[in-house]
Scaffold this active site. Structure first.
Site, PDB file in Angstrom:
ATOM      1  N   HIS A 404       0.819  -1.214   0.000  1.00 53.51           N
ATOM      2  CA  HIS A 404       0.000   0.000   0.000  1.00 53.51           C
ATOM      3  C   HIS A 404       0.852   1.263   0.000  1.00 53.51           C
ATOM      4  O   HIS A 404       0.360   2.362  -0.232  1.00 53.51           O
ATOM      5  CB  HIS A 404      -0.945  -0.017   1.207  1.00 53.51           C
ATOM      6  CG  HIS A 404      -2.266   0.674   0.962  1.00 53.51           C
ATOM      7  ND1 HIS A 404      -2.354   1.874   0.299  1.00 53.51           N
ATOM      8  CD2 HIS A 404      -3.541   0.315   1.284  1.00 53.51           C
ATOM      9  CE1 HIS A 404      -3.642   2.231   0.237  1.00 53.51           C
ATOM     10  NE2 HIS A 404      -4.373   1.302   0.814  1.00 53.51           N
ATOM     11  N   ASP A 408      -2.492   2.290  -4.126  1.00 53.00           N
ATOM     12  CA  ASP A 408      -3.663   2.298  -3.252  1.00 53.00           C
ATOM     13  C   ASP A 408      -4.612   1.142  -3.576  1.00 53.00           C
ATOM     14  O   ASP A 408      -4.459   0.445  -4.579  1.00 53.00           O
ATOM     15  CB  ASP A 408      -4.397   3.635  -3.358  1.00 53.00           C
ATOM     16  CG  ASP A 408      -3.562   4.758  -2.756  1.00 53.00           C
ATOM     17  OD1 ASP A 408      -2.723   4.459  -1.874  1.00 53.00           O
ATOM     18  OD2 ASP A 408      -3.713   5.908  -3.185  1.00 53.00           O
TER      19      ASP A 408
END
Ligand SMILES: Cc1ncc(C[n+]2csc(CCOP(=O)(O)OP(=O)(O)O)c2C)c(N)n1
Lengths: 432, 672
Positions: A404, A408
């Site tokens: 992450h 995203d």
């Protein structure tokens, strides 16, 4: 004059290696260029050539299997016939009583008394002979019963830190501060059975942690501590893949003809999805994220010694058959531990298939510094709702773990969905 | 306002007993000094001894006009003042001999004679501050409305010191009940006043500050008493200060064991010995038939015996217990925290840092009438940084006192005021200005509780802005933390949030030790949750501002906020930072810092101030010493650059830590 046998530098980043074995016996005649001994670095076992002609002399304190030896460290000698034996049997009993550094030196009868011991100590240890250890790491090593000399430091200049000890013992991080524990202990006697230190842990078969295990452990800890992993799962209809595989199997003319595996197909399809979703074809570096042009995909391979992930380079340029041939070669050499470091690094994405092991869903671990890893589950024939009918379909779970920090959730989800669509309708140009 | 000749004898107004008392006092001083001179020659005095012989009439004459509740502030040559104010000879001698029974418990010796119970507020090793302290005590008397009077004794040498000029000026402005007694013995060490004073007529200097200046024969006890009587009456009745110059002479060398005749002649000394104030007054007692030779002999025998006995007793008194050496650095029994801090989380109300301090100050001023605030522009204007907004209207000009630009002066006064029972708050605006008062803070305010053997308290709050930013330039950007935290006796508070600022300021105003309250200029306008009610935050309790696993960062004031900003970015890279804000650096909460370092194994100190001998050095040494086995990396420090703070923004930004630099430093530490 005897020739010193040293560990030569192994690629730009290797400072040391685990000794595996001598490939020649003590006293044997050796020609320059012949394999003399083997070592293990990261994930490969390597044979080291003899630097010279001569008779091999292995000193009594020479390395044993599993010992870490430093680049440049002298581990033996090549002498000429008739030459004074540097570490001959005659000096061995004496040497046994001397400090290790001293007895490792090339001592001839003529110079034994003339050369000060300190001078003799130099070639054996040299400037790289010691390694920095933090106080915390040293304490941890003692508590865990780990020989600090067996560790590889990941700190500045190879300094051994607590994380290195933890990686080596696979223990959970940070037990309560020993100072606090000591304080508690001094104020109240510990309840019986509570004082259990490493000594009283049940013992069993002990296996020295070899370079491969250590490399895997470090890689896993690195991934665990440095990445921000998130796993997404989806279920796909793998009927087309099953049909494809059946078709290739039928078409194979013999056992040497490569039949693309499900993993091969997946690599091919993932490469196509990465093309469309370059955000995941990336690598984390400390100051930047590198969006990589090439599409090089690693394949997790289970070997008798542990997990290895060779990289298939330039996936889009390979036909499925070519790719199958390439992975077959990589897997074979991985199992023989003959891969070069370069063949195991530099990917952006890994495919890991636990379908054969009967697994549906899992949370694969990112092969740091790559961006993501796709886990493939087994293909199961199950009833599925197709419009308003129930049909038997070949279903498979896909598990995507992504970092992450790099990308995203939404773009990662779109990528996984793209993979799903490709699996369910594989374009002919990719799989023919 | 002109200097008058006060030599006219005023004996007529005094009773026989009063006359004999003057003689008793002078003779006691003389005999005690002779004992001490001999003791010094015998090697019984381990330190300095400045004898008062020749000047007895001044102490005796002035102190004869004072009440026990009046106070005197004295010099390095102060045995006479102590004895005249009522200190017992044995207590004084024992102190000079370094005995446990001495009036300062052996902590001070000749130059730190304290006996507050009789109004003897200290001799001093520094020339000058006693003038300010006397003015400060007088300010305390003005504040509490009592009719007590304060006296400063000092030499001609001190009259050339800034303390004299600042002190006389402020006493003049505020008409303080103080008497300035200059004992002009013609020399400061070996330097004649004829050389060192551009105008050697000291009494005349009073004119400059609009107060009366008189010059008297300092060897004539009645002349001294006459002038002092008038000055004390004036002071007590609200007429303000007086400067009395007593022309006198010391007939011993500057200090015992020092050479003498390099700067003055034997003849000069002999001539003054012939004018001995004690013998002169004795002749007068006989001449004026106040006492007979026999009566005087009885008095003399009694004093001689008493002083000899005091000497014998002091000599056999015990030496202090070495285990006592660390007592009284700070208040041994600090008041308990009366109102513990409520959790900030339950608070909706958000106010600025400065507003939070104002709430604490305002509440305490309502509660405690001993508090007064001094500073430039803190009166009607409400403070340059709005530190006192609204308080002037409520409390008036004595409690909210605007000052002349005399930082040393009003800080020195704060010491005296605190000794006399007030609780001064000194508002420096910028800590940079405080440096002008450094001697008063470090030599006086920090030390007096200890030197007085725990008898005098020093509840002084010194506040000012620190910190770089705003292109304030190098004279308005300093931190100076280590300067003050280095010294025993001071508390140093460096809050980082409005919440802490309110609780710590409230604590500072209840603490009986001197506190430096340092407010980072970049934080003054910062808003944060602050409970409405009063509360205190204990000193020496660090805040764990953020919990983390991988690395401990210790930071103060603005650097706490910079570090928190860096944490977000570091967290994205998988580095979990624990942030510790000590909040006070003296005392420093070593425990919390060490506990964190033991947890993480890594320490970075982020300190806006310069690196050498700094807060960073201190915390680093703490970790290296106490958490050595827990360290998994070398201790690192990130400091401001070692240069005066430049003005222009890019230059200024180049010299202080910022979040990006903190991120880098943490990453480098993680790679160690
Ligand atoms: C600020 C300071 N500077 C220098 C000294 C060293 N010193 C001690 S006494 C003295 C002379 C003081 O002269 P004066 O004030 O006339 O007093 P006297 O000794 O004549 O009584 C000096 C310079 C000091 N104690 N304090």
């Amino acid at each position: 004059m005897a020739t010193e046998v040293r560990l030569p530098k192994q690629g730009w980043s290797t400072e040391e290696a685990a000794f595996v074995e001598w490939l020649k016996k003590d006293g044997e005649d050796v020609r320059a260029g012949e394999p003399l001994f083997s070592v293990e670095t990261e994930k490969a076992v390597r044979e080291i050539e003899s630097p010279d002609d001569g008779i091999l002399r292995i000193p009594p304190d020479g390395p044993d299997e599993g010992d870490i030896i430093k680049v440049g460290q002298v581990i033996g000698y090549l002498i000429r016939a008739g030459e004074t034996v540097p570490t001959a049997a005659a000096t061995a009993p004496v040497a046994a009583d001397r400090p290790a550094a001293e007895k490792a030196g090339p001592v001839t009868a003529a110079t034994a008394t003339a050369v000060p011991a300190a001078a003799l100590a130099v070639p054996a240890t040299g400037a790289t002979g010691w390694r920095a250890v933090t106080p915390r790491a040293a304490r941890r090593a003692i508590l865990e019963g780990i020989d600090i000399r067996s560790l590889t430091g990941t700190g500045r200049g190879g300094r051994i830190r607590e994380a290195d000890v933890i990686a080596a013992c696979g223990a959970p991080p940070a037990s309560p501060a020993p100072a606090a524990a000591a304080a508690a202990g001094s104020s109240a006697p510990a309840a019986i059975g509570e004082a259990a230190g490493p000594v009283s842990l049940p013992r069993g078969r002990e296996v020295a942690i070899n370079g491969m295990r250590r490399a895997i452990a470090e890689q896993m800890v690195r991934s665990k501590t440095l990445t921000a992993p998130v796993t997404l799962t989806t279920r796909v209809d793998a009927g087309s893949l099953a049909a494809l595989r059946a078709r290739y199997k039928a078409a194979a003319r013999g056992p040497d003809d490569p039949v693309p595996s499900y993993s091969d197909m997946m690599i091919k399809l993932v490469a196509a999805a990465l093309r469309e979703h370059p955000a995941l074809n990336a690598r984390w570096e400390e100051k930047r994220i590198v969006y990589v042009e090439a599409i090089d995909i690693a394949l997790a391979v289970d070997t008798p010694d542990g997990l290895i992930a060779p990289v298939v380079r330039g996936v889009p340029g390979l036909s499925l058959i070519q790719l199958a041939a390439r992975t077959r070669d990589l897997i074979r050499r991985a199992r023989e531990r003959r891969l070069s470091t370069g063949e195991m690094t530099g990917g952006t994405f890994t495919v890991s298939n636990l379908g054969a092991a009967g697994i549906d869903v899992f949370t694969p671990i990112i092969n740091h510094p790559e961006c993501a890893v796709l886990g493939m589950g087994r293909i199961v024939r199950e009833p599925a709702a197709v419009e308003d009918r129930i049909e038997i379909r070949s279903l498979m779970w896909l598990s995507l773990t992504f970092d992450h920090r790099i990308v995203d959730g939404a773009p990662a989800a779109r990528f996984l969905d793209a993979v799903r669509k490709l699996v369910e309708n594989p374009p002919a140009e990719l799989v023919s | 306002m002109s200097a008058s000749d006060g030599n006219a004898a005023v004996s007529s107004g005094l009773s026989r007993e009063a006359m004999l008392d003057l003689y008793r006092t002078m003779l006691t001083i003389r005999l005690v000094e002779e004992q001490l001179v001999r003791a010094h020659q015998r090697g019984l005095v381990p330190g300095a001894c400045h004898a008062y012989i020749g000047q007895e009439a001044v102490a005796a004459g002035v102190c004869s006009c004072l009440r026990p509740t009046d106070v005197v502030f004295s010099t390095h040559r102060g045995h006479g003042h102590a004895l005249a104010k009522g200190v017992a000879p044995r207590s004084l001698i024992a102190e000079v001999l370094g005995r446990a029974t001495g009036c300062s418990g052996g902590r001070g010796g000749s130059m730190h004679i304290f006996a507050p119970e009789v109004g003897m507020m200290g001799t001093s090793g520094i020339v000058g501050p006693c003038i300010l302290q006397a003015a400060g005590a007088a300010y305390a008397f003005k504040l509490d409305g009592s009719d007590r009077v304060s006296v400063a004794f000092f030499g001609d040498g001190a009259s050339n010191n800034g303390a004299f000029h600042e002190g006389l000026n402020m006493a003049g402005i505020w008409k303080l009940p103080v008497v300035f007694v200059c004992e002009n013995n013609l020399y400061a060490t070996e330097v004649p006043i004829a050389y060192s004073g551009a105008n050697p007529n000291i009494a005349e200097r009073a004119t400059a500050y609009n107060l009366p200046g008189v010059s008297v024969d300092g060897n004539d006890v009645l002349a001294v008493r006459g002038a002092a009587e008038e000055a004390v009456r004036r002071a007590r009745s609200g007429g303000g200060p007086t400067l009395i110059e007593c022309r006198t002479y010391r007939t011993r060398p500057h200090g015992e064991g020092m050479g003498d005749f390099t700067y003055r002649t034997r003849e000069e000394v002999d001539a003054w010995k012939a004018r001995c104030p004690v013998q002169g007054f004795r002749r007068r007692l006989l001449l004026e038939k106040i006492a007979t030779e026999e009566e005087i002999a009885v008095v003399e025998d009694g004093i001689r015996r008493a002083v000899a006995e005091a000497m014998v007793a002091a000599e056999s008194d015990p030496l202090p217990d070495p285990s006592d050496a660390l007592r009284h650095v700070y208040d041994e029994a600090p008041p308990a925290v009366a109102r513990p801090a409520p959790p900030a989380s339950g608070t909706e109300r958000r106010i600025t840092f400065i507003r939070a301090t104002l709430e604490a100050l305002s509440a305490e001023m309502d509660r405690n009438p001993a508090i007064y605030v001094m500073g430039e522009g803190i009166g009607r204007r409400g403070g340059n940084f709005a530190t006192t907004t609204g308080l002037y209207d409520k409390h008036g000009p004595v409690r909210l006192c605007d000052t002349p630009i005399a930082e040393r002066g009003f800080t020195g006064m704060a010491a005296g005021a605190a000794m006399a029972g007030a609780r001064p708050v000194i508002d420096f605006m910028f800590l940079d200005f405080e440096l002008d008062a450094a001697g008063e803070i470090i030599n006086q305010i920090a030390k007096i509780h200890y030197m007085s053997n725990g008898r005098l308290r020093m509840p002084v709050l010194l506040r000012g802005c620190i910190g770089t930013g705003h292109s304030a330039g190098t004279h308005h950007s300093g931190n100076y933390l280590p300067t003050f935290a280095h010294f025993p006796g001071l508390r140093v508070v460096v809050p980082s949030t409005p919440y802490d600022a309110k609780g710590l300021l409230a604590r500072a105003l209840r603490c009986r030790d001197p506190v430096l309250f340092l407010e980072h200029r970049e934080l003054l306008a910062m808003k944060g949750p602050v409970p409405e009610e009063d509360y205190e935050i204990e000193f020496g309790k660090a805040a764990v501002v953020r919990e983390g696993r991988h690395v401990t960062v210790v930071a103060l004031a603005l650097m706490v906020h910079h570090t928190l900003a860096a944490c977000a970015e570091l967290a994205a890279g998988g580095i979990d930072v624990e942030v510790i804000d000590p909040r006070t650096i003296s005392p420093l909460d070593a425990e919390t810092i060490l506990a964190s370092v033991r947890k993480t194994g890594r320490l970075l100190v982020v300190d806006e101030d310069f690196a050498p001998f700094s807060f960073g050095s201190e915390v680093a040494a703490l970790a290296a010493g106490e958490a050595f086995d827990d360290l998994d990396a070398p201790v690192r420090r990130l400091h401001g650059e070692f240069a005066p703070t430049p003005y222009s923004r890019p230059l200024e930004e180049a010299v202080v830590p910022n979040p990006a630099r903190i991120v880098r430093a943490v990453r480098e530490l993680m790679a160690e």
